[in-house]
Design a protein around this motif. Structure first.
Motif, mmCIF file in Angstrom:
data_model
loop_
_atom_site.group_PDB
_atom_site.id
_atom_site.type_symbol
_atom_site.label_atom_id
_atom_site.label_comp_id
_atom_site.label_asym_id
_atom_site.label_seq_id
_atom_site.Cartn_x
_atom_site.Cartn_y
_atom_site.Cartn_z
ATOM 1 N N LEU A 63 13.147 11.306 0.964
ATOM 2 C CA LEU A 63 14.148 11.109 2.017
ATOM 3 C C LEU A 63 14.949 12.381 2.266
ATOM 4 C CD1 LEU A 63 15.466 7.530 1.207
ATOM 5 C CD2 LEU A 63 14.196 8.237 3.246
ATOM 6 N N ARG A 64 15.341 13.055 1.196
ATOM 7 C CA ARG A 64 16.084 14.316 1.351
ATOM 8 C C ARG A 64 15.239 15.363 2.072
ATOM 9 N NH1 ARG A 64 20.853 14.895 -1.364
ATOM 10 N NH2 ARG A 64 21.361 13.240 -2.816
ATOM 11 N N GLU A 65 13.941 15.454 1.705
ATOM 12 C CA GLU A 65 13.042 16.404 2.359
ATOM 13 C C GLU A 65 12.895 16.075 3.848
ATOM 14 O OE1 GLU A 65 9.347 16.320 0.188
ATOM 15 O OE2 GLU A 65 10.172 17.484 -1.473
ATOM 16 N N ALA A 66 12.736 14.799 4.167
ATOM 17 C CA ALA A 66 12.572 14.387 5.566
ATOM 18 C C ALA A 66 13.835 14.686 6.370
ATOM 19 C CB ALA A 66 12.224 12.902 5.636
ATOM 20 N N LEU A 67 14.993 14.422 5.795
ATOM 21 C CA LEU A 67 16.248 14.706 6.493
ATOM 22 C C LEU A 67 16.436 16.205 6.696
ATOM 23 C CD1 LEU A 67 18.609 12.084 4.841
ATOM 24 C CD2 LEU A 67 17.834 12.118 7.217
ATOM 25 N N ALA A 68 16.112 17.005 5.684
ATOM 26 C CA ALA A 68 16.233 18.459 5.795
ATOM 27 C C ALA A 68 15.307 18.988 6.897
ATOM 28 C CB ALA A 68 15.903 19.122 4.462
ATOM 29 N N LYS A 69 14.107 18.425 6.967
ATOM 30 C CA LYS A 69 13.147 18.839 7.985
ATOM 31 C C LYS A 69 13.681 18.553 9.390
ATOM 32 C CE LYS A 69 8.257 18.281 9.080
ATOM 33 N NZ LYS A 69 7.013 17.599 8.697
ATOM 34 N N SER B 80 2.375 9.249 -6.165
ATOM 35 C CA SER B 80 3.070 10.504 -5.919
ATOM 36 C C SER B 80 4.143 10.757 -6.985
ATOM 37 C CB SER B 80 3.707 10.462 -4.532
ATOM 38 O OG SER B 80 4.440 11.614 -4.275
ATOM 39 N N ALA B 81 4.860 9.704 -7.358
ATOM 40 C CA ALA B 81 5.912 9.824 -8.379
ATOM 41 C C ALA B 81 5.319 10.210 -9.726
ATOM 42 C CB ALA B 81 6.680 8.514 -8.494
ATOM 43 N N VAL B 82 4.215 9.583 -10.095
ATOM 44 C CA VAL B 82 3.561 9.896 -11.371
ATOM 45 C C VAL B 82 3.121 11.358 -11.384
ATOM 46 C CG1 VAL B 82 1.489 9.448 -12.749
ATOM 47 C CG2 VAL B 82 2.858 7.543 -11.921
ATOM 48 N N ALA B 83 2.568 11.825 -10.285
ATOM 49 C CA ALA B 83 2.104 13.211 -10.196
ATOM 50 C C ALA B 83 3.253 14.203 -10.348
ATOM 51 C CB ALA B 83 1.383 13.439 -8.871
ATOM 52 N N ASP B 84 4.445 13.810 -9.911
ATOM 53 C CA ASP B 84 5.625 14.681 -9.992
ATOM 54 C C ASP B 84 6.516 14.365 -11.193
ATOM 55 O OD1 ASP B 84 4.786 15.946 -7.699
ATOM 56 O OD2 ASP B 84 6.183 14.903 -6.367
ATOM 57 N N PHE B 85 6.047 13.491 -12.082
ATOM 58 C CA PHE B 85 6.808 13.090 -13.280
ATOM 59 C C PHE B 85 8.188 12.547 -12.916
ATOM 60 C CE2 PHE B 85 3.876 16.446 -14.628
ATOM 61 C CZ PHE B 85 3.133 15.729 -15.564
ATOM 62 N N ARG B 86 8.220 11.656 -11.922
ATOM 63 C CA ARG B 86 9.462 11.015 -11.497
ATOM 64 C C ARG B 86 9.273 9.510 -11.464
ATOM 65 N NH1 ARG B 86 9.393 14.969 -6.894
ATOM 66 N NH2 ARG B 86 10.899 16.579 -7.439
ATOM 67 N N SER B 87 10.402 8.793 -11.406
ATOM 68 C CA SER B 87 10.355 7.362 -11.142
ATOM 69 C C SER B 87 10.110 7.180 -9.648
ATOM 70 C CB SER B 87 11.682 6.705 -11.527
ATOM 71 O OG SER B 87 12.717 7.149 -10.668
ATOM 72 N N ALA C 221 0.835 -1.204 0.000
ATOM 73 C CA ALA C 221 0.000 0.000 0.000
ATOM 74 C C ALA C 221 0.872 1.258 0.000
ATOM 75 C CB ALA C 221 -0.935 -0.009 1.198
ATOM 76 N N LEU C 222 1.982 1.231 0.745
ATOM 77 C CA LEU C 222 2.900 2.364 0.762
ATOM 78 C C LEU C 222 3.558 2.529 -0.603
ATOM 79 C CD1 LEU C 222 4.311 4.628 2.277
ATOM 80 C CD2 LEU C 222 5.934 2.944 3.147
ATOM 81 N N TYR C 223 3.917 1.413 -1.229
ATOM 82 C CA TYR C 223 4.520 1.482 -2.565
ATOM 83 C C TYR C 223 3.536 2.083 -3.568
ATOM 84 C CZ TYR C 223 7.057 0.422 -6.794
ATOM 85 O OH TYR C 223 7.714 0.551 -7.987
ATOM 86 N N ALA C 224 2.280 1.677 -3.470
ATOM 87 C CA ALA C 224 1.264 2.214 -4.384
ATOM 88 C C ALA C 224 1.129 3.729 -4.201
ATOM 89 C CB ALA C 224 -0.073 1.517 -4.155
ATOM 90 N N ALA C 225 1.162 4.194 -2.952
ATOM 91 C CA ALA C 225 1.085 5.636 -2.689
ATOM 92 C C ALA C 225 2.314 6.352 -3.246
ATOM 93 C CB ALA C 225 0.944 5.886 -1.198
ATOM 94 N N ASN D 299 11.886 5.411 -7.684
ATOM 95 C CA ASN D 299 13.208 5.526 -7.067
ATOM 96 C C ASN D 299 13.571 6.990 -6.818
ATOM 97 O OD1 ASN D 299 15.772 3.916 -6.425
ATOM 98 N ND2 ASN D 299 16.519 5.628 -7.645
ATOM 99 N N ALA D 300 13.387 7.833 -7.826
ATOM 100 C CA ALA D 300 13.698 9.254 -7.672
ATOM 101 C C ALA D 300 12.791 9.896 -6.630
ATOM 102 C CB ALA D 300 13.563 9.971 -9.009
ATOM 103 N N GLN D 301 11.529 9.470 -6.590
ATOM 104 C CA GLN D 301 10.596 10.022 -5.623
ATOM 105 C C GLN D 301 11.005 9.661 -4.192
ATOM 106 O OE1 GLN D 301 8.603 12.250 -6.270
ATOM 107 N NE2 GLN D 301 6.803 12.227 -4.994
ATOM 108 N N VAL D 302 11.420 8.429 -3.992
ATOM 109 C CA VAL D 302 11.890 8.008 -2.668
ATOM 110 C C VAL D 302 13.083 8.861 -2.255
ATOM 111 C CG1 VAL D 302 13.006 6.123 -1.399
ATOM 112 C CG2 VAL D 302 10.993 5.658 -2.801
#
Length: 69
Positions: free
Chosen positions: A40-46, A24-31, A16-20, A33-36
């Motif tokens: 992760l970078r956003e979470a670490l920065a936060k 999200s990746a499709v909405a942002d035009f990313r793979s 279910a997490l993978y599907a989400a 892998n790139a979305q993950v």
């Protein structure tokens, strides 16, 4: 196969997490892998964790090699 300079590792994730992630990746035009990686970078920065900027992806065709025959 991982891009040169990138660490590859197996990741077990709830379907279910993978599907989400996929939506999200499709909405942002990313793979996925790139979305993950972005998430992760956003979470670490936060959390205040500094991550060195990665090497930008090479785009376009490689330069033509001249035949030296």
């Amino acid at each position: 196969m991982a891009s040169p300079g990138k660490k590859a590792f197996p990741l077990r994730i709830d379907p279910a997490l993978y599907a989400a992630l996929e939506r999200s990746a499709v909405a942002d035009f990313r793979s996925v892998n790139a979305q993950v990686e972005v998430l992760l970078r956003e979470a670490l920065a936060k959390r205040g964790v500094k991550v060195a900027a990665g090497e930008p992806a090479k785009r376009g065709r490689p330069p033509k090699q001249e035949d030296e025959a």
